[in-house]
Design an enzyme around this catalytic site. Structure first.
Site, PDB file in Angstrom:
ATOM      1  N   ASP A 264       0.849  -1.191   0.000  1.00  0.00           N
ATOM      2  CA  ASP A 264       0.000   0.000   0.000  1.00  0.00           C
ATOM      3  C   ASP A 264       0.880   1.233   0.000  1.00  0.00           C
ATOM      4  O   ASP A 264       2.011   1.194   0.509  1.00  0.00           O
ATOM      5  CB  ASP A 264      -0.911   0.008   1.226  1.00  0.00           C
ATOM      6  CG  ASP A 264      -2.041  -0.999   1.135  1.00  0.00           C
ATOM      7  OD1 ASP A 264      -2.411  -1.394   0.017  1.00  0.00           O
ATOM      8  OD2 ASP A 264      -2.575  -1.379   2.192  1.00  0.00           O
TER       9      ASP A 264
ATOM     10  N   ASP B  44      -6.955  -1.279  -4.597  1.00  0.00           N
ATOM     11  CA  ASP B  44      -8.045  -0.953  -3.674  1.00  0.00           C
ATOM     12  C   ASP B  44      -9.012   0.042  -4.313  1.00  0.00           C
ATOM     13  O   ASP B  44     -10.230  -0.071  -4.156  1.00  0.00           O
ATOM     14  CB  ASP B  44      -7.491  -0.364  -2.377  1.00  0.00           C
ATOM     15  CG  ASP B  44      -6.582  -1.319  -1.624  1.00  0.00           C
ATOM     16  OD1 ASP B  44      -6.739  -2.552  -1.772  1.00  0.00           O
ATOM     17  OD2 ASP B  44      -5.714  -0.838  -0.870  1.00  0.00           O
TER      18      ASP B  44
END
EC number: 3.4.23.36
Length: 148
Positions: free
Chosen positions: A110, A126
């Site tokens: 991330d 995401d």
């Protein structure tokens, strides 16, 4: 079958961004783009959104595979409005993008860090899943019964 090419391109975009992050952010941890508002921050996510279900990789692998199989089946067997089609394509792309990380690295990379409004760090895959879910909801609410 154009959707297969789109899925491959979106997964490629996701993986290229994560390769860049792994090559450039691991040692520096974070790069402020707009100080205290938006940073690129390296995070190894071993769970789901909001830090849920940490270290339960098999759950995510199974869910990603099921979503992919169901989505592809649906695209191949049903006439689907563009909102539904885009939603399914985005969800599959995001699920497979994060699945590749889980299998290859044991965690999801991330990096988008909007500090001013959100304490969680996320990635392009995401975004694909969230936007795809919105499109799928629009499809189900407004178009699904008309396409039958």
């Amino acid at each position: 079958m154009l959707y297969i090419l789109i899925i491959i391109l979106l997964i490629g975009l996701d993986q290229l961004s994560k390769i860049w992050v792994l090559n450039n952010l691991v040692d520096v941890s974070t790069i402020p783009i707009i100080n205290n508002v938006f940073h690129l921050t390296y995070v190894e996510n071993r769970g789901a959104a909001f830090g849920l279900l940490q270290n339960n990789q098999w759950i995510f692998i199974i869910v990603a595979l099921l979503a992919t199989v169901f989505g592809l089946y649906y695209l191949n067997t049903r006439k689907v409005h563009i909102f539904g089609r885009l939603g399914i394509i985005l969800i599959i792309s995001g699920a497979l993008g994060n699945l590749i990380d889980r299998v290859r690295l044991g965690f999801v990379v991330d990096y988008f860090d909007f500090r001013i409004i959100w304490e969680y760090v996320f990635n392009i895959a995401d975004v694909f899943v969230v936007v795809g879910t919105v499109f799928l909801c629009i499809y189900v609410l407004f178009f699904e019964s008309k396409s039958r």
